[in-house]
Design an enzyme around this catalytic site. Structure first.
Site, PDB file in Angstrom:
ATOM      1  N   TYR A 260       0.835  -1.219   0.000  1.00  0.00           N
ATOM      2  CA  TYR A 260       0.000   0.000   0.000  1.00  0.00           C
ATOM      3  C   TYR A 260       0.862   1.259   0.000  1.00  0.00           C
ATOM      4  O   TYR A 260       1.889   1.298   0.679  1.00  0.00           O
ATOM      5  CB  TYR A 260      -0.932   0.004   1.218  1.00  0.00           C
ATOM      6  CG  TYR A 260      -1.978  -1.098   1.159  1.00  0.00           C
ATOM      7  CD1 TYR A 260      -3.109  -0.951   0.352  1.00  0.00           C
ATOM      8  CD2 TYR A 260      -1.817  -2.280   1.865  1.00  0.00           C
ATOM      9  CE1 TYR A 260      -4.061  -1.960   0.270  1.00  0.00           C
ATOM     10  CE2 TYR A 260      -2.759  -3.303   1.788  1.00  0.00           C
ATOM     11  CZ  TYR A 260      -3.879  -3.130   0.989  1.00  0.00           C
ATOM     12  OH  TYR A 260      -4.810  -4.136   0.897  1.00  0.00           O
ATOM     13  N   ALA A 302     -11.124  -0.128  -3.518  1.00  0.00           N
ATOM     14  CA  ALA A 302     -10.082   0.587  -2.778  1.00  0.00           C
ATOM     15  C   ALA A 302      -8.798  -0.227  -2.678  1.00  0.00           C
ATOM     16  O   ALA A 302      -7.825   0.218  -2.090  1.00  0.00           O
ATOM     17  CB  ALA A 302     -10.593   0.923  -1.378  1.00  0.00           C
ATOM     18  N   ASP A 303      -8.801  -1.432  -3.241  1.00  0.00           N
ATOM     19  CA  ASP A 303      -7.669  -2.333  -3.007  1.00  0.00           C
ATOM     20  C   ASP A 303      -6.733  -2.476  -4.218  1.00  0.00           C
ATOM     21  O   ASP A 303      -6.044  -3.479  -4.355  1.00  0.00           O
ATOM     22  CB  ASP A 303      -8.216  -3.709  -2.589  1.00  0.00           C
ATOM     23  CG  ASP A 303      -7.226  -4.454  -1.705  1.00  0.00           C
ATOM     24  OD1 ASP A 303      -6.531  -3.796  -0.907  1.00  0.00           O
ATOM     25  OD2 ASP A 303      -7.128  -5.690  -1.831  1.00  0.00           O
ATOM     26  N   ALA A 304      -6.719  -1.455  -5.085  1.00  0.00           N
ATOM     27  CA  ALA A 304      -5.854  -1.537  -6.276  1.00  0.00           C
ATOM     28  C   ALA A 304      -4.440  -1.077  -5.922  1.00  0.00           C
ATOM     29  O   ALA A 304      -3.995   0.006  -6.260  1.00  0.00           O
ATOM     30  CB  ALA A 304      -6.449  -0.698  -7.400  1.00  0.00           C
ATOM     31  N   HIS A 305      -3.721  -1.958  -5.211  1.00  0.00           N
ATOM     32  CA  HIS A 305      -2.359  -1.651  -4.751  1.00  0.00           C
ATOM     33  C   HIS A 305      -1.332  -2.177  -5.755  1.00  0.00           C
ATOM     34  O   HIS A 305      -1.694  -2.724  -6.807  1.00  0.00           O
ATOM     35  CB  HIS A 305      -2.140  -2.280  -3.373  1.00  0.00           C
ATOM     36  CG  HIS A 305      -2.575  -3.716  -3.315  1.00  0.00           C
ATOM     37  ND1 HIS A 305      -1.950  -4.698  -4.055  1.00  0.00           N
ATOM     38  CD2 HIS A 305      -3.591  -4.334  -2.660  1.00  0.00           C
ATOM     39  CE1 HIS A 305      -2.549  -5.859  -3.829  1.00  0.00           C
ATOM     40  NE2 HIS A 305      -3.571  -5.661  -2.986  1.00  0.00           N
TER      41      HIS A 305
END
Ligand SMILES: Nc1ncnc2c1ncn2[C@@H]1O[C@H](COP(=O)(O)OP(=O)(O)O)[C@@H](O)[C@H]1O
Ligand SMILES: [Mg+2]
Length: 421
Positions: A260, A302-305
């Site tokens: 992140y 929200a998790d496009a790391h």
């Protein structure tokens, strides 16, 4: 000193070593330096040895994360902290073209075992206690990610598990425990992404029975699975071959613990930088990243790391890989809604309006005309397709799973937010 061989098809790429104190290092093979290519943007072709801090992000990045990694280590009786031991045990079939093993023999044999009827169901049911089927004789599968999944060979409607060195061709993703409707969610987001012409691998939804144990009894229930075609495999002269890929964390030399941006992981700036410096189709890749960034914001992913963006690496080209792991996370109140990467200085999607997209463009040297055009394109396409895709997948509004209603509502809210200056 312990040594593992890193192979690309039948060629030696290099050697992964572990010294007495447990430190890992990597060195390219002399022949590979003359004929091959850098297997990571963070590991340029050179004769010098890469010490642990340089090579760990790439090699550790091939392994599963979190509790999956811990469970595998426990099942194999090795330390969950040892990347080297895990790669030795399960590094046979990884994301990308590399295969890692301890001896030449390990690479030479290869066969596949049919998963049929009860055997398939048992294999899928056992993913809970035996992730990636690690520990089964001759099964050496590895794939990044914190969720349970199973790479398989899928041919003419039949599933197989490779034993020895055969490439898997699809990935099966089961429902994520505690994230209700995750398969329907991902299925819908992938289908919507495809409709707006984002590059996405072929995928399908499956219904298969799973065995569950209750008070000593075993019962079967039907479960949904997502089946995704691997873009890092292709058929060549009737044989499946591996294509090389690495994710953005591997490319920037960041290990998966720090994926992140808030933990030091890659940002959009890093992603655009790599594309502009290395891609053989920079304008196309930049445009698709702008589109996926907008798309993820609108669907609430929200998790496009850094481990959810990848590059395909060949001897003479680097290109952005198709997109994957598209899930609306914002619809689950128990998951963090903080975006994995900042948009125009903001992590919180509720604080992101049109002006933040303009700031995002400015920070990343994207013209204001282009960002306006892409906001317009993605918004219009999502608006046009969001209901229709749901109907195509689930037939009738009354049959939509609850999660699909929630995502549709969220999408409509986000499209309104995007209009605000
Ligand atoms: N279609 C695909 N083809 C090739 N590799 C893929 C594909 N989809 C995912 N991967 C690889 O598998 C990893 C895990 O998949 P992902 O969908 O991100 O699962 P998770 O939900 O566990 O993060 C990714 O980081 C990527 O390296
Ligand atoms: Mg992922």
């Amino acid at each position: 000193m312990k040594v593992l061989i890193v192979k690309y098809s039948n060629q030696s790429v290099g050697y992964l070593r572990q010294d007495k104190s447990g430190r890992m290092s990597f060195q390219y093979d002399q022949q590979w330096i003359t004929k091959g290519f850098a297997v990571s943007i963070s590991l340029p072709l050179q004769e010098e040895i890469f010490p642990e801090e340089k090579c760990r992000p790439f090699f550790e990045g091939l392994l599963p994360e979190g509790i999956i990694r811990d469970e595998i280590a426990r099942n194999l009786g090795i330390s969950a902290r040892s990347d080297f031991a895990l790669l030795r045990e399960i590094g046979g079939d990884c994301a990308g073209a590399l295969s890692i093993g301890s001896s030449k023999e390990e690479f030479s044999k290869g066969s596949k075992v049919l998963l049929e009827g009860q055997i398939l169901i048992e294999a899928l049911s056992s993913l809970k206690g035996k992730p990636l089927l690690a520990g089964e004789k001759d099964v050496r599968l590895s794939i990044a990610g914190a969720q349970r999944k199973l790479p398989v060979i899928y041919e003419n409607g039949e599933f197989f598990i490779p034993h020895g060195d055969l490439p898997t061709t699809f990935i099966i993703k089961p429902e994520i425990a505690g994230i209700e409707g995750s398969v329907d969610n991902e299925l819908y987001c992938l289908a919507l992404a495809r409709k707006i012409k984002l590059p996405i691998s072929d995928f399908d939804g499956l219904q298969l029975p799973e065995l569950i144990k209750t008070d000593g009894d075993v019962a079967a229930v039907r479960r949904k699975y997502l089946l995704i075609k691997r873009y890092d495999r292709k058929k060549e002269n009737g044989q499946i071959v591996r294509l090389h890929q690495e994710d953005l964390c591997q490319a920037t030399g960041v290990s998966s613990e720090n994926k992140y941006q808030k933990d030091g992981g890659p940002s959009f700036k890093d992603l655009f930088f790599i594309i502009r410096k290395h891609s053989s189709q920079p304008a196309w890749d930049v445009r698709n990243v702008i589109r996926i960034a907008l798309f993820n914001y609108i669907i609430g992913n929200a998790d496009a790391h850094g481990k959810n963006f990848s590059f395909l690496l060949k001897k003479d080209s680097v290109t952005l890989a198709p997109f994957y792991d598209l899930l609306s996370t914002e619809v689950y109140p128990n998951l963090s809604s903080k975006m994995a990467m900042k948009i125009g200085g903001k992590y919180n999607p509720e604080d992101i309006f049109r002006r933040h997209w303009h700031k995002f463009a400015e920070e990343n040297s994207i013209g204001s005309k282009l960002i306006d055009k892409e906001i317009d394109y993605v918004s219009k396409m999502v608006w046009k397709w969001h209901e229709r895709v749901a109907r195509q997948l689930f037939w009738h509004e009354q049959l939509y799973p609850k999660i699909i209603h929630d995502i549709i509502k969220l999408i409509e809210k986000k499209l309104e937010l995007l209009k605000r200056e």
